[in-house]
Scaffold this active site. Structure first.
Site, PDB file in Angstrom:
ATOM      1  N   SER A  26       0.913  -1.199  -0.106  1.00  0.00           N
ATOM      2  CA  SER A  26       0.098   0.002  -0.149  1.00  0.00           C
ATOM      3  C   SER A  26       0.844   1.335   0.176  1.00  0.00           C
ATOM      4  CB  SER A  26      -0.930  -0.062   1.308  1.00  0.00           C
ATOM      5  OG  SER A  26      -1.836  -1.064   1.215  1.00  0.00           O
ATOM      6  N   LYS A  75      -8.546  -4.535  12.299  1.00  0.00           N
ATOM      7  CA  LYS A  75      -9.488  -3.880  11.545  1.00  0.00           C
ATOM      8  C   LYS A  75     -10.994  -3.818  12.471  1.00  0.00           C
ATOM      9  CE  LYS A  75      -8.286  -4.920   6.928  1.00  0.00           C
ATOM     10  NZ  LYS A  75      -8.620  -5.584   5.501  1.00  0.00           N
ATOM     11  N   ALA A 137     -14.834 -16.975   6.700  1.00  0.00           N
ATOM     12  CA  ALA A 137     -15.620 -16.011   7.262  1.00  0.00           C
ATOM     13  C   ALA A 137     -15.018 -15.228   8.386  1.00  0.00           C
ATOM     14  CB  ALA A 137     -16.885 -17.053   8.196  1.00  0.00           C
ATOM     15  N   ASN A 160     -17.470 -22.249   6.382  1.00  0.00           N
ATOM     16  CA  ASN A 160     -16.130 -22.025   7.192  1.00  0.00           C
ATOM     17  C   ASN A 160     -15.781 -23.247   8.028  1.00  0.00           C
ATOM     18  OD1 ASN A 160     -14.158 -19.859   7.739  1.00  0.00           O
ATOM     19  ND2 ASN A 160     -14.872 -19.576   9.633  1.00  0.00           N
ATOM     20  N   ARG A 161     -14.377 -23.176   8.087  1.00  0.00           N
ATOM     21  CA  ARG A 161     -13.869 -24.200   9.166  1.00  0.00           C
ATOM     22  C   ARG A 161     -14.608 -24.084  10.483  1.00  0.00           C
ATOM     23  NH1 ARG A 161      -7.407 -23.821  10.254  1.00  0.00           N
ATOM     24  NH2 ARG A 161      -8.210 -21.843  10.911  1.00  0.00           N
ATOM     25  N   THR A 162     -14.550 -22.643  10.879  1.00  0.00           N
ATOM     26  CA  THR A 162     -15.247 -22.555  12.310  1.00  0.00           C
ATOM     27  C   THR A 162     -16.505 -22.007  11.954  1.00  0.00           C
ATOM     28  OG1 THR A 162     -13.015 -21.772  13.053  1.00  0.00           O
ATOM     29  CG2 THR A 162     -14.974 -21.283  14.552  1.00  0.00           C
ATOM     30  N   LYS A 165     -18.693 -18.853  13.087  1.00  0.00           N
ATOM     31  CA  LYS A 165     -18.249 -17.312  12.503  1.00  0.00           C
ATOM     32  C   LYS A 165     -19.047 -17.116  11.176  1.00  0.00           C
ATOM     33  CE  LYS A 165     -13.753 -16.197  12.495  1.00  0.00           C
ATOM     34  NZ  LYS A 165     -12.208 -16.838  12.666  1.00  0.00           N
ATOM     35  N   TYR A 235      -3.752 -12.216  -3.555  1.00  0.00           N
ATOM     36  CA  TYR A 235      -3.273 -11.709  -4.548  1.00  0.00           C
ATOM     37  C   TYR A 235      -1.756 -12.197  -4.580  1.00  0.00           C
ATOM     38  CZ  TYR A 235      -2.158  -8.206  -0.963  1.00  0.00           C
ATOM     39  OH  TYR A 235      -1.940  -7.672   0.208  1.00  0.00           O
ATOM     40  N   GLY A 256      -7.433 -11.288  -6.294  1.00  0.00           N
ATOM     41  CA  GLY A 256      -7.316 -10.241  -5.240  1.00  0.00           C
ATOM     42  C   GLY A 256      -6.832  -8.973  -5.553  1.00  0.00           C
TER      43      GLY A 256
END
Ligand code: NAP
Length: 296
Positions: A26, A75, A137, A160-162, A165, A235, A256
């Site tokens: 970025s 985030k 997720a 999702n694995r979990t 979520k 990406y 991505g």
């Protein structure tokens, strides 16, 4: 580095905070834009330890930066240190951009918008009436899922694995937008059917990201169907094993890179108030693509 020599007492600062941070491209992207536009602004990355997040945000305010980006893993957590988050960010569950407006910090999320723009650029259409599967997720899955729901998708499946979520994201969509989302585990018997019936499949897991380039979140490649649109938010590498498998089965693939690019463009517009024109965006896109092809 000619650009750096122009930094003066009047130069405004945009920061990037996260951990790790050294992989981020970025700073190059934003500083290329600053340089090309001749805007007296510099974008600087800072690695911040978890225990110092609150102090880092306080410090940025004390230094009166114009704004900052937030990357993994802060985030979500950073939202509690911001003065105000724009309404939609509560649905999106995280922020990646903060703007300083007269000493108050406002939080935004440009990841979902960046994803949508890149998808439309590549595909020529959005998600209205589409049957979509989202794999993963985590932090980036929620803004993508919410944006797709707001765009008018017919059905959204989240695996999702979990699984808890995935359930959480499905509930946010069903309770606030429209009752179109269902959560799954990769182990569900119905997963294969859901995968095959989805017109668009999006990988938001980190499986396959550098250095684990021989891994894929989908074990059985026969689930891919010809004509399916397959997007991977990763990406680096530019073509993950997941995308390569999909391509071999006749799917249309998107990586991505475009999402990374457009989330940055939207953030830049928020900070500076400058609406970048489309020709300029295309020029920067090509330059950034060239730059990242040397890195990724
Ligand atoms: P995150 O919050 O850590 O979520 C990671 C996701 O991957 C979770 O769903 C996790 O499942 C899943 N996962 C991880 N290891 C797995 C495994 N071995 N098997 C199955 N699932 C696994 O990360 P994030 O912030 O959402 O980022 C995810 C990816 O998106 C990263 O590769 C990141 O680089 C990329 N990204 C791209 C952009 C862009 O602009 N293109 C922007 C942001 C992020 P559990 O919940 O079960 O742990």
């Amino acid at each position: 580095m000619e650009y750096i020599n122009k930094v003066s007492g009047k130069t405004k600062v945009i920061a990037l905070i996260g951990n790790p941070i050294q992989h981020s491209i970025s700073p190059q992207l934003h500083n290329i834009i600053n340089q090309k536009l001749g805007v007296d602004l510099i974008y600087v990355p800072f690695k911040v330890n978890k225990s110092e997040l609150a102090n880092a945000v306080k410090g940025l305010k004390a230094l009166n930066v114009l704004g900052f980006n937030i990357t993994v893993p802060y985030k979500k957590e950073v939202m509690k240190y911001i003065d105000d988050n724009i309404r939609e960010t509560f649905l999106l569950g995280a922020i990646n951009t903060v703007k300083n407006i007269e000493g108050r910090f406002y939080g935004y999320n440009t990841d979902g918008e960046g994803f949508l723009r890149s998808f439309k650029e590549e595909q020529g259409h959005g998600f209205k009436g589409k049957n979509v599967l989202i794999m993963g997720a985590g932090g980036v899955a929620r803004p993508i899922a919410v944006k797709i729901a707001l765009e008018g998708a017919k059905k959204i499946s989240i695996v999702n694995r979990t699984v808890t979520k995935a359930v959480e994201i499905a509930e946010v969509i069903n309770d606030n937008i429209k009752n179109i989302a269902t959560a799954y585990s990769f182990l569900d018997e119905t997963f294969e059917k859901v995968f095959r019936e989805s017109e668009i499949v999006i990988n938001t897991t980190s499986v396959g990201m550098y250095p684990d380039v021989f891994e894929s979140p989908l074990i059985n490649v026969d689930y891919f169907g010809e004509g399916q649109i397959v997007y991977d938010v990763i990406y680096n590498p530019s073509k993950t094993k997941f995308l390569s498998d999909a391509e071999n089965k006749g799917c249309k693939i998107i990586n991505g890179f475009g999402m990374l690019f457009y989330q940055a463009i939207f953030a830049y517009e928020i900070w500076t108030g400058i609406k970048l024109n489309e020709d300029f965006i295309k020029e920067i896109f090509e330059e950034f693509l060239l730059l990242t092809s040397k890195i990724c």
